[in-house]
Enzyme design. Structure first.
Site, PDB file in Angstrom:
ATOM      1  N   PRO A  16     -11.487 -18.382 -27.942  1.00 49.69           N
ATOM      2  CA  PRO A  16     -12.056 -18.837 -29.573  1.00 49.69           C
ATOM      3  C   PRO A  16     -10.964 -19.788 -30.006  1.00 49.69           C
ATOM      4  O   PRO A  16     -10.491 -19.300 -30.190  1.00 49.69           O
ATOM      5  CB  PRO A  16     -12.790 -17.155 -29.706  1.00 49.69           C
ATOM      6  CG  PRO A  16     -11.530 -16.125 -28.675  1.00 49.69           C
ATOM      7  CD  PRO A  16     -11.053 -16.960 -27.484  1.00 49.69           C
ATOM      8  N   MET A  17     -12.233 -20.807 -30.692  1.00 50.80           N
ATOM      9  CA  MET A  17     -11.577 -21.445 -32.010  1.00 50.80           C
ATOM     10  C   MET A  17     -12.512 -22.019 -32.958  1.00 50.80           C
ATOM     11  O   MET A  17     -13.131 -22.922 -32.879  1.00 50.80           O
ATOM     12  CB  MET A  17     -11.006 -22.919 -31.509  1.00 50.80           C
ATOM     13  CG  MET A  17      -9.426 -22.510 -30.606  1.00 50.80           C
ATOM     14  SD  MET A  17      -9.529 -23.789 -29.999  1.00 50.80           S
ATOM     15  CE  MET A  17     -10.230 -24.899 -29.040  1.00 50.80           C
ATOM     16  N   CYS A 100      -6.057 -12.885 -34.895  1.00 51.08           N
ATOM     17  CA  CYS A 100      -6.031 -13.976 -35.591  1.00 51.08           C
ATOM     18  C   CYS A 100      -5.011 -13.912 -37.022  1.00 51.08           C
ATOM     19  O   CYS A 100      -5.310 -12.985 -37.500  1.00 51.08           O
ATOM     20  CB  CYS A 100      -7.292 -14.332 -36.294  1.00 51.08           C
ATOM     21  SG  CYS A 100      -7.845 -15.861 -37.545  1.00 51.08           S
ATOM     22  N   LYS A 142      -9.046  -9.397 -28.292  1.00 53.50           N
ATOM     23  CA  LYS A 142      -7.851 -10.060 -28.410  1.00 53.50           C
ATOM     24  C   LYS A 142      -6.702  -9.950 -29.143  1.00 53.50           C
ATOM     25  O   LYS A 142      -6.899 -10.051 -30.440  1.00 53.50           O
ATOM     26  CB  LYS A 142      -8.339 -11.308 -28.656  1.00 53.50           C
ATOM     27  CG  LYS A 142      -8.045 -12.364 -29.481  1.00 53.50           C
ATOM     28  CD  LYS A 142      -8.534 -13.862 -28.308  1.00 53.50           C
ATOM     29  CE  LYS A 142      -7.913 -15.533 -28.376  1.00 53.50           C
ATOM     30  NZ  LYS A 142      -6.709 -15.582 -29.695  1.00 53.50           N
TER      31      LYS A 142
HETATM   32  C1  LIG Z   1      -8.909 -24.564 -35.055  1.00 50.78           C
HETATM   33  C2  LIG Z   1      -8.747 -22.777 -34.164  1.00 50.78           C
HETATM   34  C3  LIG Z   1      -9.117 -22.102 -34.503  1.00 50.78           C
HETATM   35  C4  LIG Z   1      -9.147 -21.110 -34.036  1.00 50.78           C
HETATM   36  N1  LIG Z   1      -9.880 -19.777 -33.790  1.00 50.78           N
HETATM   37  C5  LIG Z   1      -9.948 -18.380 -33.427  1.00 50.78           C
HETATM   38  C6  LIG Z   1     -10.856 -17.043 -33.120  1.00 50.78           C
HETATM   39  O1  LIG Z   1     -11.858 -17.285 -34.159  1.00 50.78           O
HETATM   40  N2  LIG Z   1     -11.082 -15.976 -32.485  1.00 50.78           N
HETATM   41  C7  LIG Z   1      -9.141 -15.395 -32.034  1.00 50.78           C
HETATM   42  O2  LIG Z   1      -9.213 -14.527 -31.793  1.00 50.78           O
HETATM   43  N3  LIG Z   1      -8.748 -16.840 -32.263  1.00 50.78           N
HETATM   44  C8  LIG Z   1      -8.192 -17.920 -32.783  1.00 50.78           C
HETATM   45  N4  LIG Z   1      -7.701 -18.923 -32.604  1.00 50.78           N
HETATM   46  C9  LIG Z   1      -6.393 -18.845 -32.184  1.00 50.78           C
HETATM   47  C10 LIG Z   1      -6.874 -19.466 -30.403  1.00 50.78           C
HETATM   48  O3  LIG Z   1      -8.007 -18.436 -29.817  1.00 50.78           O
HETATM   49  C11 LIG Z   1      -5.982 -19.062 -29.512  1.00 50.78           C
HETATM   50  O4  LIG Z   1      -5.652 -17.460 -29.608  1.00 50.78           O
HETATM   51  C12 LIG Z   1      -4.309 -19.827 -30.162  1.00 50.78           C
HETATM   52  O5  LIG Z   1      -4.472 -21.261 -30.063  1.00 50.78           O
HETATM   53  C13 LIG Z   1      -3.054 -20.678 -28.529  1.00 50.78           C
HETATM   54  O6  LIG Z   1      -3.587 -20.858 -27.378  1.00 50.78           O
HETATM   55  P1  LIG Z   1      -3.528 -22.196 -27.108  1.00 50.78           P
HETATM   56  O7  LIG Z   1      -2.169 -22.457 -27.692  1.00 50.78           O
HETATM   57  O8  LIG Z   1      -4.153 -22.389 -26.083  1.00 50.78           O
HETATM   58  O9  LIG Z   1      -4.497 -22.972 -28.331  1.00 50.78           O
HETATM   59  C14 LIG Z   1      -8.115 -20.435 -32.992  1.00 50.78           C
HETATM   60  C15 LIG Z   1      -7.334 -21.272 -33.152  1.00 50.78           C
HETATM   61  C16 LIG Z   1      -7.452 -22.815 -33.067  1.00 50.78           C
HETATM   62  C17 LIG Z   1      -6.500 -24.463 -33.413  1.00 50.78           C
END
Ligand SMILES: Cc1cc2nc3c(=O)[nH]c(=O)nc-3n(C[C@H](O)[C@H](O)[C@H](O)COP(=O)(O)O)c2cc1C
Length: 359
Positions: A16-17, A100, A142
């Protein structure tokens, strides 16, 4: 791979992002081989449920199931209400956000800040499970590895959550204090996996098929979740699936394929957001898609000056057609060294936005 009653297509998840994984992007990732996609977080604040932002986030029209909605908040009864509200609107899985790090969320003690207050974290989990279980809706969690380096309490919280009825736990291999700095570590994720009976998902810095294989082996996790590396490269899911199945690297998509997929994505994007907001918020997706390609940066800058959806689509198609004259497949300039920390550009005040977090 199973979450409660839901059997998933595979064990490759899109993270989720907020501001990124809206319905059109989730659908694109699913088409490109992701077996599961969680929505951007929805606030537990009732006064915001009718806002345009929340109603867009709760829009699941035509989305392939299971529909998973992430909720964020600090108050157990409000979180339970938010779960019930989203279930009534089609959510088949409720995910609790304890991962988050964004400042504004944390000052309200939501997201990963909850990891510092274990009794409250558990109270929220119990309340959400109590609201969702009677409807047959599994609840997932999460989280991060802990609050800070000296307070890595992921195993304790995950075990308590499992005992409270949570069906799956995802762990991002960083502490809250780290934000997005440093590298994700997988030892704590492996410890969580070893301590639980329910499925555990490993997340953090997975940016290639090789890294995906390595993280699965290091953690023993049941699934992996990919966030930033899928921005502009949603085909990473099919590349990982292919590599895990065959040990061979799948060639990059052809330029023509990528162009068609991006155009389809943009059309869905405009139809969800309307032309003005759609045109503006599409810029980040286009920028991500072209940035590692020859001439991508110049194109991104020129494209950011265009002011209509039609002009965006036309420019994108022309740019890819020119690229396609020289290359059959996407000619990535270099392997990304680390996942980019480019964040959403729509200034969401509740986003897990690395840029906000670093401020
Ligand atoms: C722009 C952005 C928005 C994100 N929004 C959320 C969110 O709404 N909820 C959440 O649990 N994590 C959020 N995350 C964290 C990601 O879900 C993930 O845990 C984190 O980016 C690490 O994974 P990665 O290295 O594959 O990016 C967000 C990350 C980014 C970059």
């Amino acid at each position: 791979m199973q979450i409660g009653p839901h059997r998933l297509a595979n064990h490759l998840f899109v993270a989720p992002m907020a501001g990124v994984t809206d319905r059109p992007f989730r659908q694109l990732c699913r088409r490109m081989g992701a077996g599961y996609a969680v929505s951007e977080m929805v606030t537990s604040r009732k006064d915001l449920w009718n806002s345009l932002k929340t109603s867009r986030r709760a829009n699941h029209e035509g989305e392939q199931g299971p529909i998973a909605v992430q909720i964020a908040g600090t108050d157990a009864p409000m979180m339970a209400e938010a779960a019930a509200y989203n279930i009534a609107r089609g959510a088949q899985i409720i995910d609790i956000n304890m991962g988050c790090p964004a400042k504004k969320v944390c000052s309200k003690w939501a997201g990963s800040a909850l990891m510092q207050d274990e009794p409250l974290a558990l109270e929220i989990v119990e309340a959400v499970v109590a609201a969702a279980a009677p409807q047959g809706v599994p609840v997932t969690l999460k989280m991060r590895t802990g609050w800070c380096e000296t307070e890595k309490n992921a195993v304790r919280i995950a075990q308590a959550a499992e005992n409270a009825g949570v069906a799956m736990v995802t762990v991002h291999g960083r502490t809250r204090e780290q934000g997005y700095k440093g590298a994700a570590e997988y030892t704590t994720i492996a410890a969580v996996k070893a301590a639980l009976r329910i499925p555990v998902v490993a997340n953090g810095d997975i940016d290639s098929p090789q890294k995906a294989k390595e993280v699965l082996a290091l953690t023993g996790a049941d699934a992996i979740m990919i966030g930033r590396a899928a921005q502009g490269r949603p085909w990473i899911f099919r590349e990982i699936a292919h590599f895990l199945a065959t040990g061979q690297e799948l060639p990059a998509p052809t330029v023509a394929e990528a162009s068609d997929w991006l155009v389809e994505h943009l059309l869905e994007h405009y139809s969800l957001y309307g032309s003005l907001t759609g045109m503006r918020t599409a810029r980040k997706h286009i920028g991500w898609a072209v940035r590692d390609l020859p001439g991508g940066e110049d194109f991104r800058q020129a494209m950011n000056r265009l002011e209509s959806c039609e002009a965006q689509i036309q420019a994108l198609q022309q740019w890819f057609a020119t690229l396609g004259a020289d290359y059959e497949r996407l000619p990535y300039l270099a392997k990304r060294e680390s996942p980019p920390t480019m964040a959403a550009t729509d200034n969401d005040d509740d986003d897990d936005d690395p840029k906000q977090q670093q401020e």
